[in-house]
Design a protein around this motif. Structure first.
Motif, PDB file in Angstrom:
ATOM      1  N   MET A   1       0.815  -1.191   0.000  1.00  0.00           N
ATOM      2  CA  MET A   1       0.000   0.000   0.000  1.00  0.00           C
ATOM      3  C   MET A   1       0.864   1.262   0.000  1.00  0.00           C
ATOM      4  N   TYR A   2       1.898   1.301   0.903  1.00  0.00           N
ATOM      5  CA  TYR A   2       2.769   2.460   0.980  1.00  0.00           C
ATOM      6  C   TYR A   2       3.622   2.600  -0.270  1.00  0.00           C
ATOM      7  N   VAL A   3       4.032   1.495  -0.850  1.00  0.00           N
ATOM      8  CA  VAL A   3       4.859   1.510  -2.059  1.00  0.00           C
ATOM      9  C   VAL A   3       4.072   2.120  -3.205  1.00  0.00           C
ATOM     10  N   LEU A   4       2.836   1.744  -3.369  1.00  0.00           N
ATOM     11  CA  LEU A   4       1.983   2.286  -4.424  1.00  0.00           C
ATOM     12  C   LEU A   4       1.784   3.781  -4.225  1.00  0.00           C
ATOM     13  N   ARG A   5       1.535   4.195  -3.000  1.00  0.00           N
ATOM     14  CA  ARG A   5       1.346   5.611  -2.700  1.00  0.00           C
ATOM     15  C   ARG A   5       2.623   6.398  -3.010  1.00  0.00           C
ATOM     16  N   ASP A   6       3.771   5.853  -2.641  1.00  0.00           N
ATOM     17  CA  ASP A   6       5.047   6.511  -2.916  1.00  0.00           C
ATOM     18  C   ASP A   6       5.305   6.613  -4.420  1.00  0.00           C
TER      19      ASP A   6
ATOM     20  N   ILE B   1       3.005   6.770  -6.814  1.00  0.00           N
ATOM     21  CA  ILE B   1       2.087   7.784  -7.341  1.00  0.00           C
ATOM     22  C   ILE B   1       2.614   9.177  -7.009  1.00  0.00           C
ATOM     23  N   LEU B   2       3.110   9.351  -5.805  1.00  0.00           N
ATOM     24  CA  LEU B   2       3.682  10.636  -5.405  1.00  0.00           C
ATOM     25  C   LEU B   2       4.890  10.988  -6.274  1.00  0.00           C
ATOM     26  N   MET B   3       5.753  10.034  -6.540  1.00  0.00           N
ATOM     27  CA  MET B   3       6.930  10.265  -7.387  1.00  0.00           C
ATOM     28  C   MET B   3       6.518  10.626  -8.814  1.00  0.00           C
ATOM     29  N   ILE B   4       5.492   9.986  -9.336  1.00  0.00           N
ATOM     30  CA  ILE B   4       5.003  10.290 -10.685  1.00  0.00           C
ATOM     31  C   ILE B   4       4.478  11.722 -10.723  1.00  0.00           C
ATOM     32  N   ARG B   5       3.737  12.121  -9.702  1.00  0.00           N
ATOM     33  CA  ARG B   5       3.221  13.490  -9.651  1.00  0.00           C
ATOM     34  C   ARG B   5       4.357  14.504  -9.596  1.00  0.00           C
ATOM     35  N   VAL B   6       5.389  14.216  -8.809  1.00  0.00           N
ATOM     36  CA  VAL B   6       6.543  15.109  -8.725  1.00  0.00           C
ATOM     37  C   VAL B   6       7.242  15.202 -10.080  1.00  0.00           C
ATOM     38  N   CYS B   7       7.404  14.098 -10.767  1.00  0.00           N
ATOM     39  CA  CYS B   7       8.048  14.086 -12.085  1.00  0.00           C
ATOM     40  C   CYS B   7       7.243  14.895 -13.095  1.00  0.00           C
ATOM     41  N   VAL B   8       5.940  14.739 -13.086  1.00  0.00           N
ATOM     42  CA  VAL B   8       5.083  15.500 -14.000  1.00  0.00           C
ATOM     43  C   VAL B   8       5.193  16.984 -13.700  1.00  0.00           C
TER      44      VAL B   8
END
Length: 130
Positions: free
Chosen positions: A1-6, A8-15
């Motif tokens: 669960m935490y890995v998926l959230r992390d 998604i957060l990394m993808i948002r930061v990259c975008v």
């Protein structure tokens, strides 16, 4: 669960970062030209004077071509003049001359005369020194 959230957060930061980089790449920085005087020593060159020529490359090159001196280093010559293009905080040398003290005197007069001419053409209220 935490890995998926992390992830998604990394993808948002990259975008977000990609959008910021795209915005920065569309900003055009204006170049500014100047002639910088250097005193060459054994270990480095010490800047001690600078003439701002504005943002017109053709004018700056025309002024620099009128100057006296040698493009190749001369033994016993410790004065160097560089035409530089300044983009933001980065100064890039475009041309250089090596001159003696007598040539420097003439070059300062040439640069000053050209700057005064340009200023007088741009500003009709400018009164040249007598």
């Amino acid at each position: 669960m935490y890995v998926l959230r992390d992830c998604i957060l990394m993808i948002r930061v990259c975008v977000y970062l990609k959008q910021k980089i795209n915005k920065l790449s569309t900003i055009t920085m204006e170049s500014c030209y100047s002639i910088v005087l250097y005193l060459k020593t054994r270990h480095h060159k010490q800047p001690y004077g600078k003439f701002g020529l504005g943002n017109d490359l053709k004018f700056s090159q025309a002024v620099f071509e009128k100057l006296n001196g040698a493009t190749d280093p001369v033994t016993g010559c410790s004065i160097k003049m560089e035409l530089t293009e300044e983009i933001g905080d980065l100064a890039v040398p475009i041309g250089s001359l090596h001159c003696c003290l007598a040539e420097l005197k003439e070059n300062v007069a040439i640069i000053s005369k050209e700057i005064f001419k340009t200023t007088q053409l741009e500003d009709q209220d400018f009164v040249p020194l007598q």
